[in-house]
Design a protein around this motif. Structure first.
Motif, PDB file in Angstrom:
ATOM      1  N   UNK A 116       0.823  -1.203   0.000  1.00  0.00           N
ATOM      2  CA  UNK A 116       0.000   0.000   0.000  1.00  0.00           C
ATOM      3  C   UNK A 116       0.861   1.257   0.000  1.00  0.00           C
ATOM      4  N   UNK A 117       1.951   1.275   0.762  1.00  0.00           N
ATOM      5  CA  UNK A 117       2.840   2.438   0.810  1.00  0.00           C
ATOM      6  C   UNK A 117       3.498   2.699  -0.541  1.00  0.00           C
ATOM      7  N   UNK A 118       3.770   1.656  -1.311  1.00  0.00           N
ATOM      8  CA  UNK A 118       4.444   1.798  -2.597  1.00  0.00           C
ATOM      9  C   UNK A 118       3.467   2.029  -3.751  1.00  0.00           C
ATOM     10  N   UNK A 119       2.181   2.138  -3.433  1.00  0.00           N
ATOM     11  CA  UNK A 119       1.144   2.315  -4.451  1.00  0.00           C
ATOM     12  C   UNK A 119       1.141   1.184  -5.478  1.00  0.00           C
ATOM     13  N   UNK A 120       1.378  -0.034  -5.014  1.00  0.00           N
ATOM     14  CA  UNK A 120       1.326  -1.205  -5.882  1.00  0.00           C
ATOM     15  C   UNK A 120      -0.121  -1.668  -5.942  1.00  0.00           C
ATOM     16  N   UNK A 121      -0.597  -1.945  -7.124  1.00  0.00           N
ATOM     17  CA  UNK A 121      -1.970  -2.391  -7.305  1.00  0.00           C
ATOM     18  C   UNK A 121      -2.115  -3.831  -6.807  1.00  0.00           C
ATOM     19  N   UNK A 122      -2.852  -4.066  -5.706  1.00  0.00           N
ATOM     20  CA  UNK A 122      -2.997  -5.429  -5.179  1.00  0.00           C
ATOM     21  C   UNK A 122      -3.664  -6.389  -6.161  1.00  0.00           C
ATOM     22  N   UNK A 123      -4.522  -5.887  -7.047  1.00  0.00           N
ATOM     23  CA  UNK A 123      -5.167  -6.760  -8.035  1.00  0.00           C
ATOM     24  C   UNK A 123      -4.124  -7.278  -9.020  1.00  0.00           C
ATOM     25  N   UNK A 124      -3.193  -6.433  -9.420  1.00  0.00           N
ATOM     26  CA  UNK A 124      -2.116  -6.861 -10.313  1.00  0.00           C
ATOM     27  C   UNK A 124      -1.307  -7.980  -9.660  1.00  0.00           C
ATOM     28  N   UNK A 125      -1.091  -7.908  -8.353  1.00  0.00           N
ATOM     29  CA  UNK A 125      -0.309  -8.927  -7.661  1.00  0.00           C
ATOM     30  C   UNK A 125      -0.993 -10.286  -7.693  1.00  0.00           C
ATOM     31  N   UNK A 126      -2.311 -10.305  -7.696  1.00  0.00           N
ATOM     32  CA  UNK A 126      -3.010 -11.581  -7.721  1.00  0.00           C
ATOM     33  C   UNK A 126      -2.870 -12.265  -9.075  1.00  0.00           C
ATOM     34  N   UNK A 127      -2.582 -11.493 -10.125  1.00  0.00           N
ATOM     35  CA  UNK A 127      -2.441 -12.050 -11.470  1.00  0.00           C
ATOM     36  C   UNK A 127      -1.027 -12.590 -11.689  1.00  0.00           C
ATOM     37  N   UNK A 128      -0.029 -11.976 -11.055  1.00  0.00           N
ATOM     38  CA  UNK A 128       1.349 -12.395 -11.250  1.00  0.00           C
ATOM     39  C   UNK A 128       1.597 -13.756 -10.615  1.00  0.00           C
ATOM     40  N   UNK A 129       2.297 -14.610 -11.355  1.00  0.00           N
ATOM     41  CA  UNK A 129       2.572 -15.960 -10.885  1.00  0.00           C
ATOM     42  C   UNK A 129       3.765 -16.012  -9.948  1.00  0.00           C
ATOM     43  N   UNK A 130       3.711 -16.976  -9.052  1.00  0.00           N
ATOM     44  CA  UNK A 130       4.857 -17.303  -8.217  1.00  0.00           C
ATOM     45  C   UNK A 130       5.727 -18.282  -8.996  1.00  0.00           C
ATOM     46  N   UNK A 131       7.009 -18.289  -8.688  1.00  0.00           N
ATOM     47  CA  UNK A 131       7.945 -19.217  -9.323  1.00  0.00           C
ATOM     48  C   UNK A 131       8.697 -19.977  -8.242  1.00  0.00           C
ATOM     49  N   UNK A 132       8.941 -21.267  -8.507  1.00  0.00           N
ATOM     50  CA  UNK A 132       9.576 -22.162  -7.543  1.00  0.00           C
ATOM     51  C   UNK A 132      10.931 -22.605  -8.076  1.00  0.00           C
ATOM     52  N   UNK A 133      11.946 -22.584  -7.201  1.00  0.00           N
ATOM     53  CA  UNK A 133      13.261 -23.100  -7.566  1.00  0.00           C
ATOM     54  C   UNK A 133      13.156 -24.615  -7.717  1.00  0.00           C
ATOM     55  N   UNK A 179      21.241 -21.287  -7.631  1.00  0.00           N
ATOM     56  CA  UNK A 179      21.061 -21.600  -9.054  1.00  0.00           C
ATOM     57  C   UNK A 179      20.449 -20.411  -9.774  1.00  0.00           C
ATOM     58  N   UNK A 180      20.584 -20.376 -11.095  1.00  0.00           N
ATOM     59  CA  UNK A 180      20.111 -19.267 -11.900  1.00  0.00           C
ATOM     60  C   UNK A 180      18.613 -19.267 -12.137  1.00  0.00           C
ATOM     61  N   UNK A 181      18.166 -18.180 -12.717  1.00  0.00           N
ATOM     62  CA  UNK A 181      16.756 -17.971 -13.018  1.00  0.00           C
ATOM     63  C   UNK A 181      16.175 -19.064 -13.907  1.00  0.00           C
ATOM     64  N   UNK A 182      17.029 -19.657 -14.749  1.00  0.00           N
ATOM     65  CA  UNK A 182      16.555 -20.699 -15.654  1.00  0.00           C
ATOM     66  C   UNK A 182      16.196 -22.000 -14.942  1.00  0.00           C
ATOM     67  N   UNK A 183      16.496 -22.102 -13.655  1.00  0.00           N
ATOM     68  CA  UNK A 183      16.177 -23.291 -12.850  1.00  0.00           C
ATOM     69  C   UNK A 183      14.896 -23.104 -12.048  1.00  0.00           C
ATOM     70  N   UNK A 184      14.052 -22.159 -12.441  1.00  0.00           N
ATOM     71  CA  UNK A 184      12.775 -21.903 -11.761  1.00  0.00           C
ATOM     72  C   UNK A 184      11.634 -22.270 -12.691  1.00  0.00           C
ATOM     73  N   UNK A 185      10.537 -22.717 -12.089  1.00  0.00           N
ATOM     74  CA  UNK A 185       9.322 -23.067 -12.842  1.00  0.00           C
ATOM     75  C   UNK A 185       8.128 -22.347 -12.228  1.00  0.00           C
ATOM     76  N   UNK A 186       7.112 -22.036 -13.050  1.00  0.00           N
ATOM     77  CA  UNK A 186       5.912 -21.415 -12.497  1.00  0.00           C
ATOM     78  C   UNK A 186       5.246 -22.326 -11.469  1.00  0.00           C
ATOM     79  N   UNK A 187       4.758 -21.734 -10.401  1.00  0.00           N
ATOM     80  CA  UNK A 187       4.014 -22.509  -9.396  1.00  0.00           C
ATOM     81  C   UNK A 187       2.681 -22.927  -9.981  1.00  0.00           C
ATOM     82  N   UNK A 188       2.235 -24.073  -9.621  1.00  0.00           N
ATOM     83  CA  UNK A 188       0.957 -24.598 -10.134  1.00  0.00           C
ATOM     84  C   UNK A 188      -0.184 -24.161  -9.262  1.00  0.00           C
TER      85      UNK A 188
END
Length: 70
Positions: A8-25, A61-70
């Motif tokens: 909220x302090x950074x004026x980040x849109x919380x709805x946008x955050x729900x759309x962005x995927x998590x990634x797992x190493x 490990x590098x970014x290429x060793x991450x996969x989208x969370x299901x």
């Protein structure tokens, strides 16, 4: 709660955050959550904007060793 206040302090849109995927190493299971960010990466940063030289903070490990969370 601290993450929500930061968002909220950074004026980040919380709805946008729900759309962005998590990634797992794939090696150690550490999870990148855009709502939280990571060391040096602010909350609200989608995976696509993470620098290519990003490494897992737990196992190195590098970014290429991450996969989208299901």
């Amino acid at each position: 709660m601290a993450h929500l206040l930061y968002i909220l302090e950074q004026n980040i849109n919380p709805i946008k955050l729900t759309i962005m995927k998590k990634y797992i190493c794939d090696v150690c299971g550490w999870e990148y959550d855009p709502a939280v960010g990571a060391e040096g990466i602010p909350a609200g940063t989608p995976w696509e904007q993470i620098p290519e030289d990003f490494v897992c903070p737990l196992c190195g490990v590098g970014k290429d060793e991450f996969s989208p969370a299901e």
